[in-house]
Design an enzyme around this catalytic site. Structure first.
Site, PDB file in Angstrom:
ATOM      1  N   ASP A 134     -12.189   6.392   1.976  1.00  0.00           N
ATOM      2  CA  ASP A 134     -10.821   5.696   2.668  1.00  0.00           C
ATOM      3  C   ASP A 134     -10.614   7.314   2.395  1.00  0.00           C
ATOM      4  OD1 ASP A 134      -7.886   6.135   2.287  1.00  0.00           O
ATOM      5  OD2 ASP A 134      -8.182   4.249   0.586  1.00  0.00           O
ATOM      6  N   ASP A 142       0.739  -1.225   0.003  1.00  0.00           N
ATOM      7  CA  ASP A 142      -0.041   0.006  -0.198  1.00  0.00           C
ATOM      8  C   ASP A 142       0.811   1.384  -0.173  1.00  0.00           C
ATOM      9  OD1 ASP A 142      -1.355   2.183   0.182  1.00  0.00           O
ATOM     10  OD2 ASP A 142      -2.103   1.499   2.704  1.00  0.00           O
ATOM     11  N   GLU A 189      -7.398   1.478  -4.279  1.00  0.00           N
ATOM     12  CA  GLU A 189      -7.651   0.920  -3.217  1.00  0.00           C
ATOM     13  C   GLU A 189      -8.517   0.360  -2.604  1.00  0.00           C
ATOM     14  OE1 GLU A 189      -6.231   4.693  -1.905  1.00  0.00           O
ATOM     15  OE2 GLU A 189      -3.595   4.689  -2.910  1.00  0.00           O
ATOM     16  N   LYS A 202       3.876  10.950  -4.185  1.00  0.00           N
ATOM     17  CA  LYS A 202       2.740  10.818  -4.934  1.00  0.00           C
ATOM     18  C   LYS A 202       1.552  11.350  -5.528  1.00  0.00           C
ATOM     19  CE  LYS A 202      -1.108   7.365  -3.915  1.00  0.00           C
ATOM     20  NZ  LYS A 202      -2.225   6.019  -2.154  1.00  0.00           N
TER      21      LYS A 202
END
Ligand code: AMP
Length: 648
Positions: free
Chosen positions: A233, A40, A207, A101
């Site tokens: 999330d 992850d 995800e 990211k």
């Protein structure tokens, strides 16, 4: 579509197959099959897990933590990844890279990058290579620039190392998770980062879908009847809402939306700004003038924010924060909630949108899964539960770990592990955004609609707009607007060698193929002649090409070799120093030892200390040799004096 006179050399057509991406995982070395892990890669934290015998093991790092900060610091000696890197952020913010990211797969002129630049203490530049973003740092004394893929690869390498040490053998394959609405360039760049780190990326999975897999395994979702699941999330930097259906262990993502710029970092920033104002009030000094001070304040604010999830007040204290001034303040949960309430409320708009996309009423949602560290914030949970009319939220799995657990399970399935509780577990995914071609008048002709299940292949016939047109130029876009000028250009594709014919007569078969990783390949073929060879894909977003990837992989391998050599040298030095210390201790403490022997051993040890001091570049072999000499010499002194001889 319009005419194009270019006659470039064609590539091999692969219509109907699964053509390789122009610079896909094929760059990764062919490797022997090894264990496959789930990774992850979070904006702020990353983790790695492996599925063994149907159970998922989360792999802790050297700091006993199962999540590792996605942070790389460059120092004059080495690169520090994870916790040591994060510690460095306060000391040397310009050379500590985080939130990478946000940069991955993006071009410098992307408006979202321009917004982010204001919040990055490190330097981001435009590379001469296709306008890609690069990060500029001082790495071991030299100014260097890195693509985001390279930095992400350093984080992946660290996780790979941890997993290898845990499993006792090198890890070669992984399933990596990405936000649901990552576009093609971001996904490809993530695959490239895996390849740079020496991993074969078996699959990228979204995800929220990974989290749903984890919940499925833990039987929180009954498997017999069809259930609708909403995955909320909220992590450190991104926010995803997905709606999935689950039936008989099969998950299908039916809607995905979110915000790439919403998460814990934003809440931290609100708290930092509030406390910087407080500092200004208390001390009449503008803290924002010092990046270092702001970075240090940010670190304590993040901790205070966590405290406020379980306590109603948190103390913020930083010694010598700015111009030697110590700073102390108390923040209440109410203040924090007030500072962030618009951001918290904004999450619900995305929930509404996801439900609309899935054509579901909120009462039809069976389960609401909480994923991401920021879902621990009580007000978030309260708002969400109220939105669903008081529904209890699923929190059975640690919100930081659900995604990596799902990735590890998926990795096990893809490498052929058939555990009882994993059987029949499939995952269908959807495209996060519509994809199409520009047609006459700049109109977007959508071939693949948003939220279409993937993998998918859509084919449509097009034709020429002019008589005797010799080539056709396709512009590929993603986006939901009718006119392409409002959407995002993904790439262009040229098909040459058309036979002379009146307009609208040639049939050009265009195929959009989206693979399991949500990566798009577009092919075009002239039907009557089969001229599909003359196909050229030009990616306008400047992903790394094969040569560039090879160079980076080579450099990364060289760095790892150097790092290993440096590590071995440090171990040899450490071993020599601990031998010296041990011998000194024996000389001082051992009552049975002759005084002359003690003095001589201490003398030898001090000579060795001086030698170490004066030879900082001594290679590993010399250090090992010196250690042997030291031990032999001291041993002979001790035995000599214990048998009443002369000083050797
Ligand atoms: P993730 O990306 O899912 O690992 O989430 C990381 C984010 O969760 C960071 O912004 C953390 O500050 C935040 N976080 C972790 N624990 C808590 C907590 N107890 N309360 C509030 N936020 C938290």
């Amino acid at each position: 579509m319009g005419a194009d006179a270019s006659h470039e050399k064609a590539q091999d057509p692969t219509i109907g197959g699964s053509p390789p991406h122009p610079h896909s995982t094929s760059v990764a070395r062919t490797q022997p099959k090894g264990p496959a892990v789930g990774i992850d890669l979070g904006t702020t934290y990353s983790c790695v897990a492996v599925c063994r015998n149907g159970a998922v093991d989360l792999i802790a790092n050297g700091h006993s933590s199962r999540t590792t900060p996605s942070c790389v610091a460059f120092t004059h000696r080495e690169r520090l990844v994870g916790e040591p890197g994060e510690t460095q952020a306060g000391l040397d913010p310009e050379n500590t890279v985080f939130c990478i990211k946000r940069l991955i797969g993006r071009r410098y002129n992307d408006p979202s990058i321009q917004l982010d630049l204001k919040n990055f203490p490190f330097r981001v530049i435009e590379s001469s290579y296709g306008g890609k973003v690069k990060v500029q740092v001082v790495d071991r004394g030299l100014e260097k620039s890195f693509y985001p893929e390279e930095i992400l690869a350093m984080v992946i390498s660290r996780l790979k190392q941890l997993a290898g040490a845990y499993l006792g053998r090198p890890v070669t394959q992984a399933v990596i998770t990405v936000p649901a609405y990552f576009d093609d360039a971001q996904r490809q760049a993530t695959v490239d980062a895996g390849a740079i780190a020496g991993l074969k990326v078996l699959r990228l999975i979204n995800e929220p879908a990974a989290a749903a897999i984890a919940y499925g395994l833990n039987n929180s979702i009954k498997q017999a009847e069809k259930r609708s699941i909403l995955v909320f999330d909220l992590g450190g930097g991104t926010f995803d809402v997905s709606v999935l259906t689950a039936q008989d262990g099969v998950f299908k993502v039916v809607a995905a939306t979110g915000d790439t710029h919403l998460g814990g970092e934003d809440f931290d920033r609100r708290l930092v700004n509030h406390l910087a104002q407080e500092f200004q009030k208390q001390h009449k000094e503008d803290l924002s003038q010092s990046r270092k001070a702001m970075q240090r304040l940010k670190a304590v604010c993040e901790k205070a924010k966590r405290t406020l999830s379980s306590h109603v007040t948190a103390v913020v204290a930083v010694d010598s924060l700015y111009k030697g001034i110590d700073f102390h303040a108390t923040v209440t949960r109410a203040t924090f909630e007030d500072l962030c309430s618009d951001l918290f409320q904004a999450t619900l708009l995305h929930v509404e949108r996801a439900l609309d996309d899935a054509r579901l009423k909120k009462a039809q949602v069976d389960e609401v899964l909480l994923v991401g560290g920021s879902t621990r914030i009580p007000m978030i949970q309260r708002l969400l539960s109220q939105f669903f009319d008081g529904k209890a939220l699923c929190k059975a799995i640690d919100p930081d770990e659900a995604v990596v657990q799902g990735a590890a399970i998926q990795a096990a399935i893809l490498t052929g592990h058939r555990y009882q509780n994993l059987q029949n577990l499939l995952l269908l995914d959807v495209t996060p955004v519509s994809l199409g071609l520009e047609t006459v008048g700049g109109v977007m002709d959508v071939l693949v609609k948003r939220n279409s299940p993937i993998p998918t292949k859509e084919t449509r016939n097009f034709s020429t707009t002019e008589d005797n047109q010799s080539s056709i130029f396709l512009k590929i876009y993603e986006g939901e607007r009718t006119l392409t000028k409002h959407n995002r250009l993904l790439g262009t594709l040229t098909l040459n060698g058309l036979q002379p014919a009146p307009r609208c007569v040639p049939v050009i078969v265009v195929t959009f193929h989206i693979n399991q990783n949500n990566i798009l390949t577009v092919s075009a073929m002239e039907k009557s002649t089969g001229y599909a060879n003359q196909l050229k894909v030009t990616d306008t977003r400047g992903q790394l090409d094969r040569e560039e990837m090879e160079r980076i992989i080579h450099e990364e391998e060289e760095y790892r070799k150097q790092e290993k050599a440096e590590q071995e040298k440090l171990e040899a030095l450490n071993s020599l120093e601990s031998s010296t210390l041990q011998l000194k201790r024996v000389a001082v403490q051992e009552a049975s030892l002759d005084d002359r022997a003690k003095r001589r051993v201490l003398e030898i040890c001090e000579e060795m200390d001086a030698w170490v001091e004066g030879n900082p570049c001594a290679p590993k072999t010399e250090l090992e040799e010196r250690k042997r000499e030291l031990e032999d010499l001291c041993y002979s002194v001790i035995t000599h004096f214990s048998t009443e001889g002369e000083k050797p």
